[in-house]
Each structure stands twice: as structure tokens, then as C-alpha cells.
Write a protein that holds these residues in place. Structure first.
Motif, PDB file in Angstrom:
ATOM      1  N   ARG A  88      -3.544   5.755   6.797  1.00 25.77           N
ATOM      2  CA  ARG A  88      -2.373   4.465   6.868  1.00 25.77           C
ATOM      3  C   ARG A  88      -2.590   3.513   8.068  1.00 25.77           C
ATOM      4  O   ARG A  88      -2.518   2.061   7.479  1.00 25.77           O
ATOM      5  CB  ARG A  88      -0.956   5.615   7.071  1.00 25.77           C
ATOM      6  N   HIS A  89      -3.149   3.699   9.295  1.00 28.05           N
ATOM      7  CA  HIS A  89      -3.502   2.453   9.844  1.00 28.05           C
ATOM      8  C   HIS A  89      -4.547   1.226   9.686  1.00 28.05           C
ATOM      9  O   HIS A  89      -4.950   0.912   9.971  1.00 28.05           O
ATOM     10  CB  HIS A  89      -3.485   2.896  11.491  1.00 28.05           C
ATOM     11  N   ASP A  90      -5.277   2.672   8.750  1.00 31.26           N
ATOM     12  CA  ASP A  90      -6.964   1.741   8.021  1.00 31.26           C
ATOM     13  C   ASP A  90      -6.175   0.382   7.386  1.00 31.26           C
ATOM     14  O   ASP A  90      -7.044  -0.705   7.668  1.00 31.26           O
ATOM     15  CB  ASP A  90      -7.448   2.460   7.968  1.00 31.26           C
ATOM     16  N   LEU A  91      -5.543   0.356   5.957  1.00 31.05           N
ATOM     17  CA  LEU A  91      -5.260   0.004   5.504  1.00 31.05           C
ATOM     18  C   LEU A  91      -4.148  -1.070   5.322  1.00 31.05           C
ATOM     19  O   LEU A  91      -3.751  -2.160   5.582  1.00 31.05           O
ATOM     20  CB  LEU A  91      -3.827   0.665   4.219  1.00 31.05           C
ATOM     21  N   VAL A  92      -3.496  -0.968   6.668  1.00 33.06           N
ATOM     22  CA  VAL A  92      -2.056  -1.751   7.521  1.00 33.06           C
ATOM     23  C   VAL A  92      -3.548  -3.198   8.035  1.00 33.06           C
ATOM     24  O   VAL A  92      -3.191  -4.562   8.056  1.00 33.06           O
ATOM     25  CB  VAL A  92      -1.851  -0.930   8.650  1.00 33.06           C
ATOM     26  N   ARG A  93      -4.077  -2.260   8.582  1.00 33.61           N
ATOM     27  CA  ARG A  93      -5.399  -3.403   9.646  1.00 33.61           C
ATOM     28  C   ARG A  93      -6.033  -4.154   8.089  1.00 33.61           C
ATOM     29  O   ARG A  93      -6.135  -5.333   8.539  1.00 33.61           O
ATOM     30  CB  ARG A  93      -6.621  -2.398  10.505  1.00 33.61           C
ATOM     31  N   LEU A  94      -6.701  -3.205   7.047  1.00 29.55           N
ATOM     32  CA  LEU A  94      -7.410  -4.428   5.922  1.00 29.55           C
ATOM     33  C   LEU A  94      -5.827  -5.320   5.641  1.00 29.55           C
ATOM     34  O   LEU A  94      -6.924  -6.374   5.367  1.00 29.55           O
ATOM     35  CB  LEU A  94      -7.783  -3.173   5.421  1.00 29.55           C
ATOM     36  N   ILE A  95      -5.103  -5.461   5.505  1.00 33.76           N
ATOM     37  CA  ILE A  95      -3.960  -6.268   5.468  1.00 33.76           C
ATOM     38  C   ILE A  95      -3.598  -7.337   5.806  1.00 33.76           C
ATOM     39  O   ILE A  95      -3.322  -8.991   5.625  1.00 33.76           O
ATOM     40  CB  ILE A  95      -2.433  -5.382   4.769  1.00 33.76           C
ATOM     41  N   THR A  96      -3.304  -6.779   7.135  1.00 35.00           N
ATOM     42  CA  THR A  96      -2.890  -7.894   8.363  1.00 35.00           C
ATOM     43  C   THR A  96      -4.070  -8.507   8.438  1.00 35.00           C
ATOM     44  O   THR A  96      -3.879 -10.068   8.523  1.00 35.00           O
ATOM     45  CB  THR A  96      -2.379  -6.618  10.124  1.00 35.00           C
ATOM     46  N   GLU A  97      -5.608  -8.186   8.410  1.00 34.14           N
ATOM     47  CA  GLU A  97      -6.770  -9.028   8.770  1.00 34.14           C
ATOM     48  C   GLU A  97      -6.338  -9.909   7.681  1.00 34.14           C
ATOM     49  O   GLU A  97      -7.294 -11.270   7.765  1.00 34.14           O
ATOM     50  CB  GLU A  97      -8.295  -8.394   8.657  1.00 34.14           C
ATOM     51  N   ALA A  98      -6.341  -9.872   6.533  1.00 32.58           N
ATOM     52  CA  ALA A  98      -6.286 -10.644   5.109  1.00 32.58           C
ATOM     53  C   ALA A  98      -5.113 -12.048   5.425  1.00 32.58           C
ATOM     54  O   ALA A  98      -5.373 -12.895   4.581  1.00 32.58           O
ATOM     55  CB  ALA A  98      -6.737 -10.038   4.038  1.00 32.58           C
ATOM     56  N   PHE A 109       0.775  -0.945   0.093  1.00 35.52           N
ATOM     57  CA  PHE A 109      -0.022  -0.197   0.241  1.00 35.52           C
ATOM     58  C   PHE A 109       0.596   0.834  -0.608  1.00 35.52           C
ATOM     59  O   PHE A 109       2.263   0.662  -0.116  1.00 35.52           O
ATOM     60  CB  PHE A 109      -1.076   0.078   1.369  1.00 35.52           C
ATOM     61  N   ASN A 110       0.147   2.348  -0.129  1.00 38.79           N
ATOM     62  CA  ASN A 110       1.579   3.190   0.142  1.00 38.79           C
ATOM     63  C   ASN A 110      -0.031   4.713   0.794  1.00 38.79           C
ATOM     64  O   ASN A 110      -0.681   5.116   0.607  1.00 38.79           O
ATOM     65  CB  ASN A 110       2.000   4.029  -1.612  1.00 38.79           C
ATOM     66  N   VAL A 111       1.326   5.642   0.932  1.00 39.87           N
ATOM     67  CA  VAL A 111       0.712   7.199   1.615  1.00 39.87           C
ATOM     68  C   VAL A 111       0.577   8.343   0.577  1.00 39.87           C
ATOM     69  O   VAL A 111       1.736   8.798   0.098  1.00 39.87           O
ATOM     70  CB  VAL A 111       1.156   7.638   2.864  1.00 39.87           C
ATOM     71  N   ASN A 112      -0.824   8.336  -0.263  1.00 38.04           N
ATOM     72  CA  ASN A 112      -0.301   9.378  -0.832  1.00 38.04           C
ATOM     73  C   ASN A 112      -1.743   9.944  -1.661  1.00 38.04           C
ATOM     74  O   ASN A 112      -3.043  10.454  -0.541  1.00 38.04           O
ATOM     75  CB  ASN A 112      -0.523   8.396  -2.702  1.00 38.04           C
TER      76      ASN A 112
END
Ligand code: V47
Length: 383
Positions: free
Chosen positions: A348-358, A69-72
């Protein structure tokens, strides 16, 4: 250097109730290239889990458990557009009530509003404005580079580049050189839609045609800039059009190697001239990710753009061939004008959570897929 993580988990063997997938699975397991007919069989199979299994195999072979993911921040400088594409809810004709065009100062200031999360990328796409001179766009980029020198500028689709060249009365190759001088670092993948003329005439008759899009990408890659590629699906195209689109991209990629990421974009019909069409279903979105991963064997990355397919579907996609879910975005206009119900941006932390949960390992990347390491409010990029 790109981050990679080999996967040590044992693989289950392939199983399907669709005999048409058996020979395709053999090719996928052997790392062989798939054909046009294989692409059709993948689109037409009822066994979505088997299609997904194959796509996941390829995805894990390439990226292990990593998911990017990126921070854009997106910047859309104007919604005034000479084209009247039936697919679009964003563009307005000059003189209409709800047009906007950012003054340069305003665009530079808007760009800074996302920097609380220390963005690493500005994604710049806009309408084909009839009166803005070529230099407006170069000044926009130059001003951003001066103010935010560490931020990668991913600006202007192939359609915009061809239009800007016309406006500036220069060749496309010259326009690309001028963009590079101004500070453009790479280009987004929009405007590709569907390359087949029959479809293009109906959904975006005023844009450059498919072969011009592909030729502009070739010129860009030849000039040393990388770009992404997209496909707009879920409107009036058929399976043959989709396979044709993917294989045309694969052919250019064989020659240039300049495409970085492929992003399938699901059509949002609200407020467009194609408003009578239904939204794509979850199954279509998931299948599109999987087939893209399988046919585009020479693309490093397949992005499931959470804004388009929803964060929920983006999460599932990470098990069906996708290795990227895009970024924070901050403010999105093109799909929200067309009825998207997703948030304008995620943190950023939402994206991290989505990925980790997957069950994947999140890697913040810059636009060129270098890993980004953060400390408090600054970041470093591993090159
Ligand atoms: O080219 C326009 C699409 C694209 C609609 O390169 C629509 O990383 C759905 O290209 N419904 C622009 N889609 C956006 C784009 C993009 C997005 C995210 C990441 C990247 C990247 C590129 O949006 C257009 C068109 O295909 N679009 N209208 C609509 N109604």
C-alpha cells in the motif's frame, strides 16, 4: 459517494506544432465529443505533449488532483483452458505438465494470504476449464463471501460468463443472476482484447466475438452489476481497430452507464504464439492512456495498470489522462507468464509514494470508488 477535489490552479493555454490537433483541442476545451477521425489524428500525431495536455485537462476536470488505488488480491483459480489464444501465455491444455486447478479450500486459503493488508477486493479471473462445473465457481464465490464478508468480489470476465452459462446449460442472463446470488459484486474488464473480427481471429480465435462481449456487458449492466472494460494493444492491431474498439465501448456506455473503469493492457509477447512481436514502447503506452481519456468521455475512470506498464510509466500516466493505477495485486500470473518484469505485488505504501511523487493526491478506494479510511488493521468505506 465518490471523493472529488476541484482544482484551483490556473491553466496554461494549448500549444501544438501539429495543425491536426487544433480543432480537436477546441472540442476538448468546449467539452464536445470527439469523432472517429479525431481518434485517428490523436494516434498519429507526433506532438505527444499536446495530446497529453488535452487528456490531462479532461482528467483534472473530472478528478482534480485525486489519483486512486486499491488494496486488492488477484486469484486465478485454474490455468486449464479450452481456448488456445495466441495472445496468451497463461492457459494450458488439460493434461499438460504445468497445469493447476485450485481445490476450493486452497482458493479460500490463498485469498486470506493477502489479508495482512486488509484487502478490499478479490479480483478473480481464470482459464475456461472443460470439466469444472458451474457450481465450482459459485461455491468459490460463496465460500469467499462467508469467510471475508467485507471484501468486494470482482469476478469473471464476459468471456468466462458466456462460457459458464454454456457449461451450466443456461442463458447468460440466468448465469448472471446465479453469480449475483452467490455473491459476485462486479466484474473485471478482461477478454475484450480488440473487437475487430480480423484481429480477433488471429489473436484469440476461440473466444466469444466482439459483439458477444459487448452484449454480455449490456446484460450484466441491465442486471445491476457494474464492470470494467479493457483493450489489449501493441500486437497486430492498427489505429482504426483501436478507435473502433474505444467507440464501441463508448456506445454501450451511453446506453447502460455500467462501465466503471477503462484499462488499456499492453501486450506482453514472451511465451506466447506471437513471441516474435516487440513489446510496446513507453510512448505507445502513454499515448494509449491519453487517447482513451479523450475518446471515452462517458467513462469516469482510466486506469494505468502498473503491473502492465511498470510503476514508472503508471506514475507518468497520472499526468497524461489516468486517474487510477490499480492495486496491491499480491500475486499476478497472467502477464508474468508472458514475461512481465514488474513485481508480483506492491505494498500500500509503495502505491501512495508513486502517486504522491507524481504530484497527485492518493485516495485509497474500494472497487466502486468509495473512499477507504484505515485505522491500524481495519478499514471503513465511506458510502
Ligand atoms: O483479457 C492475456 C490480457 C487480460 C496477455 O478489470 C495479456 O480491473 C498482455 O482483464 N500480454 C486479463 N496481456 C486481465 C484483466 C484485468 C487486469 C487488471 C485489472 C482488470 C480490471 C482487468 O489480460 C486478458 C488479456 O487481455 N492478457 N495475456 C499477454 N500475453
Amino acid at each position: 459517494m465518490e471523493a472529488t477535489a476541484p482544482l484551483s490552479r490556473p491553466r496554461h493555454s494549448f500549444q501544438t506544432d501539429d495543425p491536426a490537433l487544433e480543432p480537436i483541442a477546441k472540442k476538448v476545451e468546449a467539452g464536445e465529443r470527439l469523432s472517429f477521425d479525431d481518434g485517428l489524428a490523436l494516434y498519429r500525431s507526433g506532438d505527444i505533449l499536446a495530446v497529453g495536455w488535452m487528456a490531462n485537462l479532461v482528467r483534472e476536470r473530472m478528478h482534480g488532483d485525486l489519483a486512486y488505488f486499491n488494496v486488492n488480491r488477484h486469484i486465478n483459480p485454474t490455468n486449464v483452458c479450452v481456448a488456445s489464444c495466441r495472445l496468451c501465455a497463461f492457459g494450458r491444455k488439460k493434461g499438460e505438465a504445468d497445469t493447476y486447478t485450485m481445490a476450493l479450500e486452497e482458493a479460500w486459503e490463498t485469498a486470506g494470504q493477502g489479508l495482512t493488508e486488509a484487502v478490499t477486493e478479490f479480483h478473480i479471473v481464470g482459464g475456461l476449464h472443460p470439466d469444472l462445473p458451474f457450481e465450482y465457481f459459485m461455491d468459490l464465490v460463496r465460500g469467499l463471501k462467508e469467510r471475508y464478508p467485507k471484501v468486494h468480489i470482482k469476478a469473471f470476465t464476459m468471456v468466462e460468463i458466456a462460457f459458464l452459462a454454456k457449461v451450466g446449460k443456461m442463458s447468460i442472463a440466468e448465469a448472471i443472476e446465479r453469480m449475483k446470488e452467490a455473491g459476485v459484486d462486479s466484474c473485471p474488464g478482461g477478454g475484450a482484447e480488440i473487437f475487430a473480427d480480423r484481429v480477433r481471429h488471429i489473436i484469440c480465435d476461440h473466444k466469444i466475438d466482439g459483439s458477444e462481449w459487448l452484449e454480455t456487458a449490456r446484460l450484466l449492466h441491465k442486471a445491476g452489476l457494474r464492470s470494467n472494460a479493457t483493450m489489449l494493444y501493441g500486437h497486430i492491431e492498427n489505429d482504426e481497430d483501436r478507435v473502433d474498439h474505444l467507440l464501441k465501448l463508448r456506445e454501450v456506455q451511453d446506453d447502460t452507464g455500467g462501465f466503471q473503469t477503462f484499462i488499456p493492457l499492453s501486450f506482453h509477447p514472451d511465451n506466447t504464439a506471437l513471441g516474435h512481436l516487440p513489446m510496446s514502447s513507453g510512448l505507445t503506452d502513454i499515448r494509449q492512456i491519453a487517447v482513451s481519456r479523450l475518446l471515452l468521455d462517458n467513462f469516469a475512470h482510466i486506469k494505468s495498470y502498473w503491473q502492465m506498464v511498470t510503476p514508472r510509466m503508471a506514475q507518468i500516466s497520472l499526468r497524461f489522462g489516468a486517474d487510477d493505477i490499480d492495486g496491491t495485486v499480491v500475486e499476478e500470473k497472467i502477464y508474468h507468464d508472458a514475461g512481465a518484469k514488474t513485481p508480483q505485488g506492491l505494498r500500500r505504501h509503495d502505491l501512495v509514494r508513486l502517486i504522491t511523487e507524481a504530484g497527485r493526491v492518493p485516495v485509497e478506494r474500494d472497487t466502486l470508488y468509495h473512499a477507504v479510511t484505515r485505522s491500524e488493521d481495519s478499514f471503513t468505506i465511506a458510502v
